[in-house]
Design a protein around this motif. Structure first.
Motif, PDB file in Angstrom:
ATOM      1  N   GLY A 187       0.793  -1.222   0.000  1.00 17.60           N
ATOM      2  CA  GLY A 187       0.000   0.000   0.000  1.00 17.60           C
ATOM      3  C   GLY A 187       0.821   1.265   0.000  1.00 17.60           C
ATOM      4  O   GLY A 187       0.260   2.362  -0.070  1.00 17.60           O
ATOM      5  N   ARG A 188       2.145   1.142   0.054  1.00 16.67           N
ATOM      6  CA  ARG A 188       3.015   2.327   0.105  1.00 16.67           C
ATOM      7  C   ARG A 188       3.799   2.466  -1.195  1.00 16.67           C
ATOM      8  O   ARG A 188       3.819   1.570  -2.038  1.00 16.67           O
ATOM      9  CB  ARG A 188       3.948   2.222   1.309  1.00 16.67           C
ATOM     10  N   GLU A 189       4.463   3.618  -1.335  1.00 19.32           N
ATOM     11  CA  GLU A 189       5.264   3.886  -2.517  1.00 19.32           C
ATOM     12  C   GLU A 189       6.747   3.761  -2.197  1.00 19.32           C
ATOM     13  O   GLU A 189       7.191   4.113  -1.098  1.00 19.32           O
ATOM     14  CB  GLU A 189       4.979   5.300  -3.054  1.00 19.32           C
ATOM     15  N   ARG A 197       9.532   5.243  -9.369  1.00 19.85           N
ATOM     16  CA  ARG A 197       8.578   5.189  -8.263  1.00 19.85           C
ATOM     17  C   ARG A 197       7.642   4.011  -8.472  1.00 19.85           C
ATOM     18  O   ARG A 197       7.046   3.849  -9.538  1.00 19.85           O
ATOM     19  CB  ARG A 197       7.755   6.490  -8.167  1.00 19.85           C
ATOM     20  N   LEU A 198       7.505   3.213  -7.431  1.00 21.56           N
ATOM     21  CA  LEU A 198       6.643   2.041  -7.477  1.00 21.56           C
ATOM     22  C   LEU A 198       5.575   2.138  -6.400  1.00 21.56           C
ATOM     23  O   LEU A 198       5.804   2.727  -5.348  1.00 21.56           O
ATOM     24  CB  LEU A 198       7.447   0.757  -7.224  1.00 21.56           C
ATOM     25  N   ARG A 199       4.426   1.534  -6.667  1.00 26.01           N
ATOM     26  CA  ARG A 199       3.435   1.319  -5.608  1.00 26.01           C
ATOM     27  C   ARG A 199       3.370  -0.175  -5.322  1.00 26.01           C
ATOM     28  O   ARG A 199       3.130  -0.978  -6.224  1.00 26.01           O
ATOM     29  CB  ARG A 199       2.051   1.817  -6.004  1.00 26.01           C
ATOM     30  N   VAL A 200       3.593  -0.530  -4.060  1.00 28.66           N
ATOM     31  CA  VAL A 200       3.543  -1.934  -3.668  1.00 28.66           C
ATOM     32  C   VAL A 200       2.080  -2.325  -3.488  1.00 28.66           C
ATOM     33  O   VAL A 200       1.337  -1.684  -2.733  1.00 28.66           O
ATOM     34  CB  VAL A 200       4.343  -2.169  -2.382  1.00 28.66           C
ATOM     35  N   LEU A 201       1.675  -3.371  -4.187  1.00 30.38           N
ATOM     36  CA  LEU A 201       0.260  -3.729  -4.241  1.00 30.38           C
ATOM     37  C   LEU A 201      -0.137  -4.809  -3.244  1.00 30.38           C
ATOM     38  O   LEU A 201      -1.073  -4.624  -2.467  1.00 30.38           O
ATOM     39  CB  LEU A 201      -0.087  -4.211  -5.659  1.00 30.38           C
ATOM     40  N   VAL A 251       4.323   0.271 -11.600  1.00 28.56           N
ATOM     41  CA  VAL A 251       5.206   1.411 -11.848  1.00 28.56           C
ATOM     42  C   VAL A 251       4.373   2.696 -11.932  1.00 28.56           C
ATOM     43  O   VAL A 251       3.478   2.809 -12.767  1.00 28.56           O
ATOM     44  CB  VAL A 251       6.009   1.205 -13.139  1.00 28.56           C
ATOM     45  N   LEU A 252       4.673   3.643 -11.055  1.00 28.15           N
ATOM     46  CA  LEU A 252       4.016   4.950 -11.080  1.00 28.15           C
ATOM     47  C   LEU A 252       4.786   5.942 -11.947  1.00 28.15           C
ATOM     48  O   LEU A 252       4.193   6.698 -12.712  1.00 28.15           O
ATOM     49  CB  LEU A 252       3.881   5.500  -9.662  1.00 28.15           C
ATOM     50  N   GLY A 264      13.903   3.846  -1.012  1.00 29.48           N
ATOM     51  CA  GLY A 264      13.298   4.569   0.101  1.00 29.48           C
ATOM     52  C   GLY A 264      11.789   4.492   0.055  1.00 29.48           C
ATOM     53  O   GLY A 264      11.181   4.282  -0.995  1.00 29.48           O
ATOM     54  N   LEU A 265      11.163   4.633   1.222  1.00 33.30           N
ATOM     55  CA  LEU A 265       9.703   4.738   1.302  1.00 33.30           C
ATOM     56  C   LEU A 265       9.306   6.187   1.125  1.00 33.30           C
ATOM     57  O   LEU A 265       9.927   7.096   1.679  1.00 33.30           O
ATOM     58  CB  LEU A 265       9.207   4.223   2.648  1.00 33.30           C
TER      59      LEU A 265
END
Length: 267
Positions: A187-189, A197-201, A251-252, A264-265
Motif C-alpha cells: 500500500g506504500r510507494e 517510483r513504485l506502488r507496492v500492491l 510502476v508509477l 526509500g519509502l
C-alpha cells in the motif's frame, strides 16, 4: 532510505530460467525492459506453459531465456546450445509455440502447492486455472503485476540465502532487520534510484515453483514449506491465507535503476 538494490533479474520467456543484470536497466509500466515479454503456448490446451503445474511443465526450468539486441530472445538448453520450438516441444512432450502477444483471457494451470509438497512433483494433484496479469499491462505475461521485489531478510528467513532465482524476483533489496520486512510496504510507494517510483500492491503468494530444481540448483521443499509455516497472508480480499514471500508492485513513474541504487519509502 530502507535499503539498496542488490540484484536485478529478468525472465524474457515466462517460466524459463532468466538472467542476472550486472548493469542498469530501464523500468517502465511494462516492468524491466525485456522481462516476460514472451511465453510458450501449449497448442493442445491454448494455455500458457507454466512450471506452476510442475507435473506437466517442470522441464521448462531446464531452459534459459536471454534478451538479445533489437528486442529478441535466445533460448538455450542445459548444455548451453540454442534450441528452437521443435526441440522444446520434443523435450517437453507437448507441442509449444513461442508467442509475443498475450491472447485475450490467457491463463495458466496452477497445482495446489501444498499437495505438491506432500505428494511430490510427479503426482497428479488438483490444478486450478488462473488468468494472467490482473494488475499488468495488456500483452505481457506477468502472473499479476509487472515488478516483483524480495528482500535479503526474506531470503534469509526462508533459508534460501543467495538462491533468489527460486522466487523469480526482478529486484533483490538488501535491507537491515529480520523476517518478511516487505510485508510492511504493501500500500506504500517506493523510490528507487533517481526517478523510479513504485506502488507496492500485495504480498506475493507462493506456488510450487520455488521448491523445484532450477538448472543447477537442486529441489528444495523448504523454499515453500518455511513461508507456509512463518508467513501466511491474505494477498487479496476473498482469498484464503497463503504462503507469501516478496511483494508485487506497479510502476508509477518510470526510471533507470542499477545495482547499488538507494531504495526509500515515500510518505
Amino acid at each position: 532510505m530502507i535499503g539498496t538494490v542488490e540484484r536485478l533479474r529478468r525472465y524474457p520467456v515466462k517460466s524459463l530460467l532468466g538472467e542476472e543484470l550486472g548493469g542498469s536497466v530501464e523500468v517502465t509500466a511494462r516492468g524491466l525492459a525485456g522481462d516476460r515479454g514472451r511465453a510458450l503456448l501449449d497448442v493442445a490446451t491454448g494455455r500458457v506453459a507454466s512450471a506452476k503445474n510442475p507435473r506437466r511443465w517442470v522441464g521448462l526450468l531446464d531452459y534459459t531465456a536471454t534478451a538479445t539486441a533489437g528486442g529478441g530472445v535466445a533460448v538455450t538448453g542445459p548444455d548451453g546450445r540454442p534450441v528452437d520450438e521443435a526441440e522444446l516441444s520434443e523435450a517437453l512432450g507437448r507441442k509449444v509455440v513461442l508467442i509475443a502477444d498475450r491472447p485475450p483471457g490467457a491463463a495458466i494451470e496452477r497445482a495446489v502447492p501444498e499437495e505438491v509438497l506432500a505428494r511430490g512433483v510427479a503426482a497428479e494433484v488438483e490444478v486450478t486455472v488462473n488468468e494472467l496479469g490482473r494488475a499488468a499491462p495488456e500483452g505481457t505475461f506477468f502472473d499479476f503485476a509487472p515488478v516483483h521485489l524480495i528482500t535479503t531478510a526474506t531470503l534469509a528467513a526462508t533459508g534460501t540465502g543467495g538462491e533468489a532465482q527460486r522466487y523469480r524476483p526482478n529486484l533483490v533489496i538488501r535491507v537491515e532487520g529480520e523476517g518478511y520486512v516487505e510485508n510492511a510496504w504493501v500500500g506504500r510507494e517506493l523510490a528507487i534510484g533517481p526517478t523510479l517510483r513504485l506502488r507496492v500492491l500485495v504480498p506475493t503468494p507462493r506456488c510450487a515453483v520455488p521448491t523445484l530444481r532450477h538448472g543447477p540448483l537442486p529441489r528444495r521443499t523448504a523454499a515453500l514449506r518455511v513461508p507456509a509455516e512463518q508467513n501466511r497472508l491474505v494477498p487479496l480480499e476473498g482469498m484464503p491465507a497463503l504462503p507469501c514471500a516478496g511483494v508485487y508492485a506497479q510502476v508509477l513513474v518510470p526510471g533507470r535503476i542499477g545495482p547499488g541504487d538507494a531504495v526509500g519509502l515515500v510518505g
